[in-house]
Design an enzyme around this catalytic site. Sequence first.
Site, PDB file in Angstrom:
ATOM      1  N   PRO A 241       0.809  -1.198   0.000  1.00 40.55           N
ATOM      2  CG  PRO A 241      -0.238  -1.284   2.013  1.00 40.55           C
ATOM      3  CD  PRO A 241       0.999  -1.698   1.351  1.00 40.55           C
ATOM      4  CD  GLU A 242       3.068   2.960  -4.271  1.00 44.94           C
ATOM      5  OE1 GLU A 242       3.350   4.124  -4.590  1.00 44.94           O
ATOM      6  OE2 GLU A 242       3.178   2.001  -5.061  1.00 44.94           O
TER       7      GLU A 242
END
Length: 277
Positions: free
Chosen positions: A2-3
Amino acid sequence: MPELPEVETVCLALSKILNNSRVRDIEIFRKDLRWNVKENLEKDLKEKILKKPYRRGKYILIPTSKKYILLIHLGMSGTIKIASKEYKVSKHDHFKINVENKENKFFSFVYNDPRRFGYVDFFHIKDIEKHFLLKKLGVEPLGNDFTIRYLQKKIYKKSRCIKNFIMDQSIIVGIGNIYASEILHRASINPLRTVDSLKKEHLKSIIDATKFILNKSINVGGTTIRNHLQPDGKLGYFAQKLQVYGKSKHNCNKCGNMINLIKISNRSTYFCSNCQI
DNA sequence: CTCCTGACCTGAGTGC
DNA sequence: TGCACTCAGGTCAGGA
């Protein structure tokens, strides 16, 4: 995994349902995450009220009553699921927080992370500034401190390449391997270019492209390539909008040339060598 | 100080 | 089917 947009998506979903719920208990199935989970987390979190969550970089921060903060990082493969009472614990679920909301309804949220690069922590708000994971974080790319002047200061006499630079969490938070490629493609800048060669107008393009890409992704729930799910189980639809990431052998949507795949610091990097200069 | 590499961990995909 | 190998959205510790 996840960014920033994926973490933001999770955070938004949690803030819709958590508002001032009370923790009945937390069940911890594995404590050996990226670091060992604090021994007294069960005891300390019990009966705390969970307030409005927010995001700092790729960290989810949930303030609680008594001025404590619950910190969650999703690592590379972490997800959070909202679960009903009947939820069956599944593989790689590492903890499950059972809460009661203001309408006296019970539900849970569950942290699942196959690779266990993620982490959960609980600490007093007075320690937030010096927290070992938060203290070195750079500016928020969607905030007002992400300016040309700030970047000029950070790139001065630096020799590293721009892709590594924008992924450096001590400079700008939230950009990871997917969005780095997407941002530099939109900004028409070669990922290998050294930062001290960049002029003011390049920095402006990077800032504009960053805000555009991240906001657009947040609006569609982030990018699902393998693991990312929104807490209600929905996919993130930005994968359909990716221009270069995972698109080697496709044509560049700007100029038609073939997208290249190279490694930078051992990470896959996609770009168009014709229009990214 | 700056920057890069290796390590952490599991699962999915590929090729033989 | 099985095995060996590579790769995956992160990031800290250590060393060049």
